[in-house]
Design a protein around this motif. Structure first.
Motif, PDB file in Angstrom:
ATOM      1  N   ASP A  61      45.634  11.273  -4.662  1.00  0.00           N
ATOM      2  CA  ASP A  61      45.611  11.213  -6.121  1.00  0.00           C
ATOM      3  C   ASP A  61      45.846  12.576  -6.763  1.00  0.00           C
ATOM      4  OD1 ASP A  61      43.261  12.562  -5.648  1.00  0.00           O
ATOM      5  OD2 ASP A  61      41.933  11.040  -6.507  1.00  0.00           O
ATOM      6  N   GLY A  62      46.239  13.573  -5.943  1.00  0.00           N
ATOM      7  CA  GLY A  62      46.499  14.903  -6.480  1.00  0.00           C
ATOM      8  C   GLY A  62      45.289  15.807  -6.532  1.00  0.00           C
ATOM      9  N   SER A  63      44.129  15.312  -6.148  1.00  0.00           N
ATOM     10  CA  SER A  63      42.904  16.109  -6.188  1.00  0.00           C
ATOM     11  C   SER A  63      42.782  16.993  -4.950  1.00  0.00           C
ATOM     12  CB  SER A  63      41.683  15.187  -6.278  1.00  0.00           C
ATOM     13  OG  SER A  63      41.568  14.427  -5.084  1.00  0.00           O
ATOM     14  N   ALA A  69      49.227  13.270  14.179  1.00  0.00           N
ATOM     15  CA  ALA A  69      50.111  14.056  15.043  1.00  0.00           C
ATOM     16  C   ALA A  69      49.553  14.150  16.461  1.00  0.00           C
ATOM     17  CB  ALA A  69      50.311  15.451  14.452  1.00  0.00           C
ATOM     18  N   ASP A  70      48.255  14.370  16.579  1.00  0.00           N
ATOM     19  CA  ASP A  70      47.630  14.497  17.902  1.00  0.00           C
ATOM     20  C   ASP A  70      47.711  13.206  18.702  1.00  0.00           C
ATOM     21  OD1 ASP A  70      46.987  17.106  17.349  1.00  0.00           O
ATOM     22  OD2 ASP A  70      44.882  16.699  16.852  1.00  0.00           O
ATOM     23  N   ARG A  71      47.784  12.066  17.995  1.00  0.00           N
ATOM     24  CA  ARG A  71      47.746  10.772  18.688  1.00  0.00           C
ATOM     25  C   ARG A  71      49.083  10.039  18.694  1.00  0.00           C
ATOM     26  NH1 ARG A  71      41.691   9.023  16.439  1.00  0.00           N
ATOM     27  NH2 ARG A  71      40.843  11.115  16.823  1.00  0.00           N
ATOM     28  N   GLY A  72      50.111  10.708  18.179  1.00  0.00           N
ATOM     29  CA  GLY A  72      51.424  10.091  18.161  1.00  0.00           C
ATOM     30  C   GLY A  72      51.515   8.883  17.246  1.00  0.00           C
ATOM     31  N   LEU A  73      50.760   8.903  16.142  1.00  0.00           N
ATOM     32  CA  LEU A  73      50.757   7.800  15.194  1.00  0.00           C
ATOM     33  C   LEU A  73      51.579   8.145  13.955  1.00  0.00           C
ATOM     34  CD1 LEU A  73      46.960   6.854  15.279  1.00  0.00           C
ATOM     35  CD2 LEU A  73      48.822   5.822  16.591  1.00  0.00           C
ATOM     36  N   GLU A  74      52.034   7.124  13.251  1.00  0.00           N
ATOM     37  CA  GLU A  74      52.721   7.298  11.974  1.00  0.00           C
ATOM     38  C   GLU A  74      51.679   7.568  10.889  1.00  0.00           C
ATOM     39  OE1 GLU A  74      54.310   3.954   9.014  1.00  0.00           O
ATOM     40  OE2 GLU A  74      55.604   4.145  10.780  1.00  0.00           O
ATOM     41  N   LEU A  75      52.043   8.383   9.911  1.00  0.00           N
ATOM     42  CA  LEU A  75      51.181   8.638   8.761  1.00  0.00           C
ATOM     43  C   LEU A  75      51.792   7.980   7.532  1.00  0.00           C
ATOM     44  CD1 LEU A  75      48.665  10.108   7.625  1.00  0.00           C
ATOM     45  CD2 LEU A  75      50.171  12.020   7.066  1.00  0.00           C
ATOM     46  N   HIS A  76      51.034   7.101   6.904  1.00  0.00           N
ATOM     47  CA  HIS A  76      51.493   6.393   5.713  1.00  0.00           C
ATOM     48  C   HIS A  76      50.718   6.911   4.505  1.00  0.00           C
ATOM     49  CE1 HIS A  76      53.543   3.280   3.526  1.00  0.00           C
ATOM     50  NE2 HIS A  76      52.431   2.647   3.208  1.00  0.00           N
ATOM     51  N   ILE A  77      51.400   7.596   3.594  1.00  0.00           N
ATOM     52  CA  ILE A  77      50.774   8.202   2.415  1.00  0.00           C
ATOM     53  C   ILE A  77      50.972   7.283   1.221  1.00  0.00           C
ATOM     54  CG2 ILE A  77      50.760  10.187   0.868  1.00  0.00           C
ATOM     55  CD1 ILE A  77      51.912  11.852   3.175  1.00  0.00           C
ATOM     56  N   VAL A  78      49.875   6.953   0.531  1.00  0.00           N
ATOM     57  CA  VAL A  78      49.972   5.986  -0.574  1.00  0.00           C
ATOM     58  C   VAL A  78      49.270   6.516  -1.816  1.00  0.00           C
ATOM     59  CG1 VAL A  78      50.111   4.055   1.042  1.00  0.00           C
ATOM     60  CG2 VAL A  78      47.897   4.720   0.113  1.00  0.00           C
ATOM     61  N   HIS A  79      49.793   6.070  -2.954  1.00  0.00           N
ATOM     62  CA  HIS A  79      49.205   6.418  -4.250  1.00  0.00           C
ATOM     63  C   HIS A  79      49.307   5.208  -5.158  1.00  0.00           C
ATOM     64  CE1 HIS A  79      48.194   8.630  -7.891  1.00  0.00           C
ATOM     65  NE2 HIS A  79      49.292   8.152  -8.465  1.00  0.00           N
ATOM     66  N   GLN A 138      55.442  13.176  -7.925  1.00  0.00           N
ATOM     67  CA  GLN A 138      55.081  14.544  -7.568  1.00  0.00           C
ATOM     68  C   GLN A 138      53.894  14.571  -6.601  1.00  0.00           C
ATOM     69  OE1 GLN A 138      56.873  17.391  -8.566  1.00  0.00           O
ATOM     70  NE2 GLN A 138      55.655  18.133  -6.834  1.00  0.00           N
ATOM     71  N   ILE A 139      52.911  13.709  -6.852  1.00  0.00           N
ATOM     72  CA  ILE A 139      51.737  13.646  -5.972  1.00  0.00           C
ATOM     73  C   ILE A 139      52.164  13.274  -4.553  1.00  0.00           C
ATOM     74  CG2 ILE A 139      49.673  12.268  -5.453  1.00  0.00           C
ATOM     75  CD1 ILE A 139      49.129  12.211  -8.479  1.00  0.00           C
ATOM     76  N   ILE A 140      53.040  12.280  -4.445  1.00  0.00           N
ATOM     77  CA  ILE A 140      53.521  11.849  -3.128  1.00  0.00           C
ATOM     78  C   ILE A 140      54.331  12.969  -2.462  1.00  0.00           C
ATOM     79  CG2 ILE A 140      55.184  10.341  -1.975  1.00  0.00           C
ATOM     80  CD1 ILE A 140      52.665   8.873  -2.405  1.00  0.00           C
ATOM     81  N   ALA A 141      55.204  13.620  -3.225  1.00  0.00           N
ATOM     82  CA  ALA A 141      56.035  14.695  -2.673  1.00  0.00           C
ATOM     83  C   ALA A 141      55.172  15.843  -2.153  1.00  0.00           C
ATOM     84  CB  ALA A 141      57.014  15.202  -3.728  1.00  0.00           C
TER      85      ALA A 141
END
Length: 295
Positions: free
Chosen positions: A9-11, A26-36, A65-68
């Protein structure tokens, strides 16, 4: 689905959550999904701004911008990390709870932008931890700390309840993945009777329970110690309330793992008193393990 979902949320709290989630993925070879979640409905109807196209465009521009910024933070951890994003017009709690159906873990900041004056900071974390379908990591740190702790043991609260059994399993996996020692903590003075009659009127010879409680702790850990021989385990049996003991342990831990409910909880409560206290006050990340649900 082999991915970790992190809400932003930009905080400052969300930025810490992104870095923690990115390192874990990254350590576990997983995908990271970022949501807002853009929360347009709140502005449209709560703020009397229905039809104000310019306001909605501003909300969307802020979301972009928050996502970027979050993607840039995640990539600073590892260029090889696979990052996906999503920013629907939805309430963050609804969005994260729905995504938790197919996630390995949901990560949120311990504090964030509530959207309403007077709403307790971290209310999104509490609500997600109360309803999610997978473990929820609430990223916290000490008020005077610059960064979230990355050293120290993983601590797990053990009370013999079914939800605690799931927390033990997750805690062993987390300790193994992080190369950390595991502190299994069982505090055994927290009884339901205290809530009704008051501890002054409840006369119990606590010493007579010590041997039984120590045996309970050993039994709960036995199978998992065989499955994770690489994890150094330390047992702590304390005559204290679980929330007091675990909050104290969080001072030196890198992660505290708890079930969403324990054996002293009340029927109908969405989050037990111990897990709620940790989510709101712990000085390290807290991983709340939810009961199994149909995903």
């Amino acid at each position: 689905m082999n991915r970790i979902v992190v809400g932003v949320d930009g905080s400052d709290g969300a930025r810490e959550a992104v870095l923690w989630a990115a390192r874990t993925a990254a350590d576990r070879g997983l995908e990271l999904h970022i949501v807002h979640g853009q929360r347009v409905v709140e502005f449209a109807y709560g703020g009397g701004l229905a039809g104000a196209a310019g306001v909605f465009e501003a909300i969307r521009a802020e979301a972009v911008q928050i996502i970027a910024d979050a993607v840039e933070q995640a990539k600073s951890v590892s260029d090889a990390l696979v990052v996906t994003t999503e920013m629907p017009v939805d309430h963050p709690v609804v969005l994260l709870n729905e995504l938790s159906r197919t996630a390995d873990m949901v990560v949120v900041g311990g504090t964030g932008h509530s959207g309403f004056a007077g709403v307790l900071a971290g209310s999104t974390a509490v609500r997600v931890a109360s309803h999610a379908h997978c473990p929820v990591a609430v990223i916290r740190k000490a008020p005077d700390a610059d960064t979230v702790p990355v050293s120290g043991p993983v601590v797990v609260g053990v009370d013999g309840s079914p939800n605690s059994e799931k927390a033990i399993a997750v805690a062993f996996a987390e300790a193994s993945a992080r190369g950390a020692a595991l502190v299994a903590m069982h505090a055994w003075t927290d009884t339901t009777y205290d809530y009704y009659y008051g501890s002054a009127r409840l006369m119990v010879a606590w010493e007579s329970f010590a041997e039984e409680e120590e045996r309970l702790l050993a039994q709960r850990l036995a199978g998992w110690r065989e499955k994770y021989p690489d994890v150094e385990v330390r047992k702590e049996l304390l005559k204290d309330r679980p929330r007091h003991a675990l909050l104290a342990a969080a001072e030196d831990a890198r992660l505290v793992v708890v079930g969403s409910h324990g054996r002293g909880g009340f029927r109908g409560m969405l989050l037990g008193s111990t897990s709620l206290a940790l989510v709101q006050h712990a000085n390290c990340p807290v991983l709340v393990v939810r009961p199994e649900k149909n995903r």
